[in-house]
Design an enzyme around this catalytic site. Structure first.
Site, PDB file in Angstrom:
ATOM      1  N   ARG A 156      -1.005   0.604   7.880  1.00  0.00           N
ATOM      2  CA  ARG A 156      -0.379   0.594   9.213  1.00  0.00           C
ATOM      3  C   ARG A 156       0.419   1.847   9.552  1.00  0.00           C
ATOM      4  O   ARG A 156       0.994   1.925  10.619  1.00  0.00           O
ATOM      5  CB  ARG A 156       0.499  -0.664   9.346  1.00  0.00           C
ATOM      6  CG  ARG A 156      -0.353  -1.922   9.360  1.00  0.00           C
ATOM      7  CD  ARG A 156       0.443  -3.225   9.304  1.00  0.00           C
ATOM      8  NE  ARG A 156      -0.518  -4.334   9.272  1.00  0.00           N
ATOM      9  CZ  ARG A 156      -1.116  -4.757   8.140  1.00  0.00           C
ATOM     10  NH1 ARG A 156      -0.823  -4.199   6.977  1.00  0.00           N
ATOM     11  NH2 ARG A 156      -2.006  -5.744   8.165  1.00  0.00           N
ATOM     12  N   ALA A 161       0.811  -1.225   0.000  1.00  0.00           N
ATOM     13  CA  ALA A 161       0.000   0.000   0.000  1.00  0.00           C
ATOM     14  C   ALA A 161       0.843   1.273   0.000  1.00  0.00           C
ATOM     15  O   ALA A 161       0.392   2.339  -0.427  1.00  0.00           O
ATOM     16  CB  ALA A 161      -0.927  -0.020   1.212  1.00  0.00           C
ATOM     17  N   ASP A 208      -6.014  -1.743  -5.614  1.00  0.00           N
ATOM     18  CA  ASP A 208      -6.476  -0.498  -6.250  1.00  0.00           C
ATOM     19  C   ASP A 208      -6.377  -0.487  -7.774  1.00  0.00           C
ATOM     20  O   ASP A 208      -6.881   0.420  -8.428  1.00  0.00           O
ATOM     21  CB  ASP A 208      -5.707   0.710  -5.659  1.00  0.00           C
ATOM     22  CG  ASP A 208      -4.176   0.543  -5.732  1.00  0.00           C
ATOM     23  OD1 ASP A 208      -3.486   1.009  -4.808  1.00  0.00           O
ATOM     24  OD2 ASP A 208      -3.675  -0.075  -6.703  1.00  0.00           O
ATOM     25  N   HIS A 213      -4.231 -10.052  -3.297  1.00  0.00           N
ATOM     26  CA  HIS A 213      -5.362  -9.770  -2.400  1.00  0.00           C
ATOM     27  C   HIS A 213      -6.587  -9.291  -3.172  1.00  0.00           C
ATOM     28  O   HIS A 213      -7.469  -8.656  -2.597  1.00  0.00           O
ATOM     29  CB  HIS A 213      -4.951  -8.730  -1.336  1.00  0.00           C
ATOM     30  CG  HIS A 213      -3.896  -9.263  -0.399  1.00  0.00           C
ATOM     31  ND1 HIS A 213      -3.124  -8.453   0.400  1.00  0.00           N
ATOM     32  CD2 HIS A 213      -3.477 -10.534  -0.155  1.00  0.00           C
ATOM     33  CE1 HIS A 213      -2.286  -9.199   1.088  1.00  0.00           C
ATOM     34  NE2 HIS A 213      -2.475 -10.468   0.774  1.00  0.00           N
ATOM     35  N   CYS A 246     -26.870 -12.831  -5.141  1.00  0.00           N
ATOM     36  CA  CYS A 246     -26.643 -13.156  -6.546  1.00  0.00           C
ATOM     37  C   CYS A 246     -27.970 -13.492  -7.247  1.00  0.00           C
ATOM     38  O   CYS A 246     -28.767 -14.286  -6.729  1.00  0.00           O
ATOM     39  CB  CYS A 246     -25.700 -14.367  -6.640  1.00  0.00           C
ATOM     40  SG  CYS A 246     -25.426 -14.932  -8.318  1.00  0.00           S
ATOM     41  N   CYS A 293     -20.089 -13.035  -6.996  1.00  0.00           N
ATOM     42  CA  CYS A 293     -20.826 -13.921  -6.081  1.00  0.00           C
ATOM     43  C   CYS A 293     -19.825 -14.896  -5.467  1.00  0.00           C
ATOM     44  O   CYS A 293     -19.003 -15.495  -6.176  1.00  0.00           O
ATOM     45  CB  CYS A 293     -21.893 -14.694  -6.863  1.00  0.00           C
ATOM     46  SG  CYS A 293     -22.640 -16.015  -5.898  1.00  0.00           S
TER      47      CYS A 293
HETATM   48  N1  APR Z   1       7.140   5.537   0.187  1.00  0.00           N
HETATM   49  C1  APR Z   1       7.708   4.471   0.802  1.00  0.00           C
HETATM   50  N2  APR Z   1       7.098   3.760   1.774  1.00  0.00           N
HETATM   51  C2  APR Z   1       5.872   4.170   2.156  1.00  0.00           C
HETATM   52  C3  APR Z   1       5.218   5.284   1.578  1.00  0.00           C
HETATM   53  C4  APR Z   1       5.909   5.969   0.550  1.00  0.00           C
HETATM   54  N3  APR Z   1       5.379   7.035  -0.069  1.00  0.00           N
HETATM   55  N4  APR Z   1       4.001   5.425   2.188  1.00  0.00           N
HETATM   56  C5  APR Z   1       3.920   4.451   3.123  1.00  0.00           C
HETATM   57  N5  APR Z   1       5.035   3.698   3.105  1.00  0.00           N
HETATM   58  C6  APR Z   1       5.333   2.501   3.892  1.00  0.00           C
HETATM   59  C7  APR Z   1       4.861   2.561   5.318  1.00  0.00           C
HETATM   60  O1  APR Z   1       5.888   3.061   6.160  1.00  0.00           O
HETATM   61  C8  APR Z   1       4.561   1.083   5.618  1.00  0.00           C
HETATM   62  O2  APR Z   1       5.691   0.430   6.192  1.00  0.00           O
HETATM   63  O3  APR Z   1       4.592   1.456   3.275  1.00  0.00           O
HETATM   64  C9  APR Z   1       4.286   0.456   4.250  1.00  0.00           C
HETATM   65  C10 APR Z   1       2.827   0.068   4.062  1.00  0.00           C
HETATM   66  O4  APR Z   1       2.572  -0.986   4.974  1.00  0.00           O
HETATM   67  P1  APR Z   1       1.062  -1.420   5.257  1.00  0.00           P
HETATM   68  O5  APR Z   1       0.234  -0.221   5.519  1.00  0.00           O
HETATM   69  O6  APR Z   1       1.126  -2.509   6.288  1.00  0.00           O
HETATM   70  O7  APR Z   1       0.566  -2.015   3.862  1.00  0.00           O
HETATM   71  P2  APR Z   1       0.888  -3.447   3.244  1.00  0.00           P
HETATM   72  O8  APR Z   1       2.258  -3.887   3.607  1.00  0.00           O
HETATM   73  O9  APR Z   1       0.533  -3.357   1.820  1.00  0.00           O
HETATM   74  O10 APR Z   1      -0.186  -4.369   4.001  1.00  0.00           O
HETATM   75  C11 APR Z   1      -0.286  -5.708   3.568  1.00  0.00           C
HETATM   76  O11 APR Z   1      -2.205  -5.996   4.996  1.00  0.00           O
HETATM   77  O12 APR Z   1      -4.187  -5.273   5.881  1.00  0.00           O
HETATM   78  C12 APR Z   1      -3.639  -6.063   4.913  1.00  0.00           C
HETATM   79  O13 APR Z   1      -4.697  -6.668   2.927  1.00  0.00           O
HETATM   80  C13 APR Z   1      -4.021  -5.607   3.534  1.00  0.00           C
HETATM   81  O14 APR Z   1      -2.715  -5.848   1.498  1.00  0.00           O
HETATM   82  C14 APR Z   1      -2.689  -5.365   2.836  1.00  0.00           C
HETATM   83  C15 APR Z   1      -1.712  -6.158   3.683  1.00  0.00           C
END
Ligand code: APR
Length: 273
Positions: free
Chosen positions: A53, A41, A123, A140, A173, A148
């Site tokens: 997070r 993300a 996304d 994911h 559905c 459905c």
């Molecule tokens: N550049 C670099 N790193 C970034 C930036 C950025 N612009 N913005 C945020 N981050 C880092 C944050 O510091 C964090 O460590 O990206 C990381 C995102 O981590 P999460 O929010 O945990 O997202 P992700 O690792 O994709 O989560 C995995 O958890 O909740 C589930 O299904 C959900 O796919 C997701 C999975």
């Protein structure tokens, strides 16, 4: 203090600008014959989409338990809460565009040996930025696909959003009476087997895996960079914060995805690294 590790030793950041870090990444990309990019993300935050997070992220505002799969199938009331979350999520995300980091990853399809993008993101921004859909593995699922749960019949997300906007309940559905849900994988729900299997294969066989914008704490997704490393690949991690896999990486960059990836893609294209 943030550090920059190349070849297993840490140099303090004061000796290394983001540009130097991006050049180290470009060198790995140029040497690689089979690169997989693994994203989370954090690659989409510069587009305006919250991650999960970071402070203020989605799990700061919503209880993941309440949006879990067992809760979703347990009652109409929990499904109502889930759809209310999705109504807001769709409205926030529908006009979001890819950012520099996504475009840099898309450019690497032409300028480097990028075999696949394995993403935890739902996304669809990698495809929107120009990566071939056949090269993008969505571990994911995808928030823009409603199916459905029983017969996989597809329903346009816009029609479901229209119901929610009119405060109507999401119907079952029309073909089999099953429950409708976005194809995104909730906690307690299994990942799509074929996607996970193919992604594991690609990660085990690549010679370079680059993780961008993931906290690397959610399994089985976070096992893929480990499997790549065990398969002999070089591992690079680009993330704003430290991750649990930094300890096994060949290159660790604590920085911004958009800035570093733009510089790295530019360095590869101009052979200036
Ligand atoms: N550049 C670099 N790193 C970034 C930036 C950025 N612009 N913005 C945020 N981050 C880092 C944050 O510091 C964090 O460590 O990206 C990381 C995102 O981590 P999460 O929010 O945990 O997202 P992700 O690792 O994709 O989560 C995995 O958890 O909740 C589930 O299904 C959900 O796919 C997701 C999975």
């Amino acid at each position: 203090m943030k550090d920059f590790r190349y070849g297993g030793f840490a140099m303090s950041e004061k000796n290394n600008t983001g540009g130097e870090q991006a050049k180290a990444l470009a060198r790995l990309l140029a040497e690689s014959r089979d690169t997989v990019i693994f994203t989370g993300a954090g690659i989409s935050t510069e587009s305006g989409l919250a991650d999960f997070r970071s402070p203020g992220g989605i799990w700061d505002r919503f209880d993941p338990e309440d949006l879990s799969y067992p809760r979703f199938i347990s009652s109409a009331e929990s499904r109502h809460r889930y759809w209310k979350f999705y109504q807001q999520y769709w409205l926030e995300a529908m006009d979001v565009e890819p950012n520099r980091a996504h475009f840099a990853v898309a450019r690497l399809e032409k300028s480097a040996n990028l075999t696949a993008v394995v993403t935890q993101n739902i996304d669809g921004l990698h495809q929107k930025a120009g990566n071939g859909p056949e090269k993008v593995y969505e571990l994911h699922g995808n928030m823009w696909e409603v199916r459905c749960l029983s017969c996989s019949e597809l329903y346009p997300w816009e029609d479901i959003l229209a119901l929610l906007e009119e405060d109507k309940e999401v119907h079952n559905c029309e073909r089999c009476g099953g429950l409708l849900k976005p194809t995104t994988i909730s906690f307690g729900q299994s990942l799509p087997e074929n996607v996970l299997r193919e992604a594991q294969e690609l990660c085990r066989n690549c010679d370079l895996l680059i993780c961008i914008g993931s906290s690397l704490v959610v399994y089985p997704a976070a096992s893929l960079p480990e499997q790549a490393k065990n398969g002999g690949a070089k591992l690079a991690i680009l993330n704003r914060e430290p991750t649990p896999l930094d300890r096994i990486a060949d290159l660790v960059i604590h920085g911004e995805a958009g800035e570093i990836m733009s510089w790295a893609a530019e360095a590869v294209e101009t052979n200036s690294f």
